[in-house]
Design an enzyme around this catalytic site. Structure first.
Site, short mmCIF file in Angstrom:
data_model
loop_
_atom_site.label_atom_id
_atom_site.label_comp_id
_atom_site.label_asym_id
_atom_site.label_seq_id
_atom_site.Cartn_x
_atom_site.Cartn_y
_atom_site.Cartn_z
CG MET A 1 -1.76 -1.22 1.19
SD MET A 1 -2.79 -1.24 -0.27
CE MET A 1 -3.47 -2.82 0.05
CB CYS A 2 4.34 1.91 -0.12
SG CYS A 2 4.93 1.74 1.82
CG HIS A 3 0.89 6.45 -2.45
ND1 HIS A 3 0.40 6.35 -0.81
CD2 HIS A 3 -0.17 6.63 -2.90
CE1 HIS A 3 -1.09 6.49 -0.86
NE2 HIS A 3 -1.38 6.58 -2.11
CG ASP B 1 23.28 -12.28 1.61
OD1 ASP B 1 23.20 -13.75 1.36
OD2 ASP B 1 23.81 -11.69 0.55
CG MET C 1 5.82 2.63 5.12
SD MET C 1 6.18 1.64 6.71
CE MET C 1 6.58 0.04 6.07
CD GLU C 2 8.93 5.43 1.18
OE1 GLU C 2 8.21 5.06 0.09
OE2 GLU C 2 8.54 5.78 2.19
#
Length: 162
Positions: free
Chosen positions: A75-77, A130, A115-116
């Site tokens: 749902m992120c733009h 990793d 969110m970014e």
């Protein structure tokens, strides 16, 4: 109680309409960490990890992740980012070594970049894991959290030191 904006009239998920929101400068700072043993710490600091310079690769991965957030968080733009800056610091004691990751993301637009920033910090930590997992699979990632945000209708937020 505020009405949730991420659901349509049928109660199903939707992407929020931000077309009426004003543009403003918005920033977000997210933090994560990776706890590791002495051997991993020494090899990162001496740049002796076979896959390359861990912090440089993690930094690039974090920048790429910020730019791709809308493709992995449903749902992120998509947001035109104006800047992404990632910094690292170490917290060490006799037996524990913790890489602290801070991701700062900035835009000028109609929705925030929390969110970014969180995605950026998370992917940095995952990249460190990793690249070093062949030496120690017991590394611990996190906590990951929003430290600060500025701009937008909801105003500024600052967690303070944790």
């Amino acid at each position: 109680m505020n009405k949730f904006t991420h659901f349509n009239d049928q109660g199903r998920a939707k992407m929020v309409d931000i077309s009426e929101k004003s543009d403003s400068v918005r920033t977000a700072i997210a933090v994560s960490s990776v706890q590791m043993n002495q051997e991993v710490y020494d090899k990162i600091v001496r740049q002796e990890i076979g896959k390359g310079d861990v912090l440089s690769v993690a930094q690039i991965a974090g920048i790429m992740a910020a730019k791709q957030t809308s493709t992995i968080i449903p749902m992120c733009h998509p947001i035109p980012l104006k800047g992404v800056d990632i910094s690292f610091s170490w917290s060490n004691d006799e037996e524990n070594h913790e890489l602290m990751i801070q991701a700062m993301v900035k835009t000028k637009g109609s929705t925030g970049v929390e969110m970014e920033a969180l995605t950026s910090a998370s992917v940095c930590a995952l990249t460190v894991y990793d690249m070093c997992k062949a030496i120690d699979k017991g590394m611990i990632i996190g906590p990951t959290y929003l430290m600060k945000k500025t701009g937008g209708k909801s105003g500024d937020f600052s967690r303070g030191k944790i």
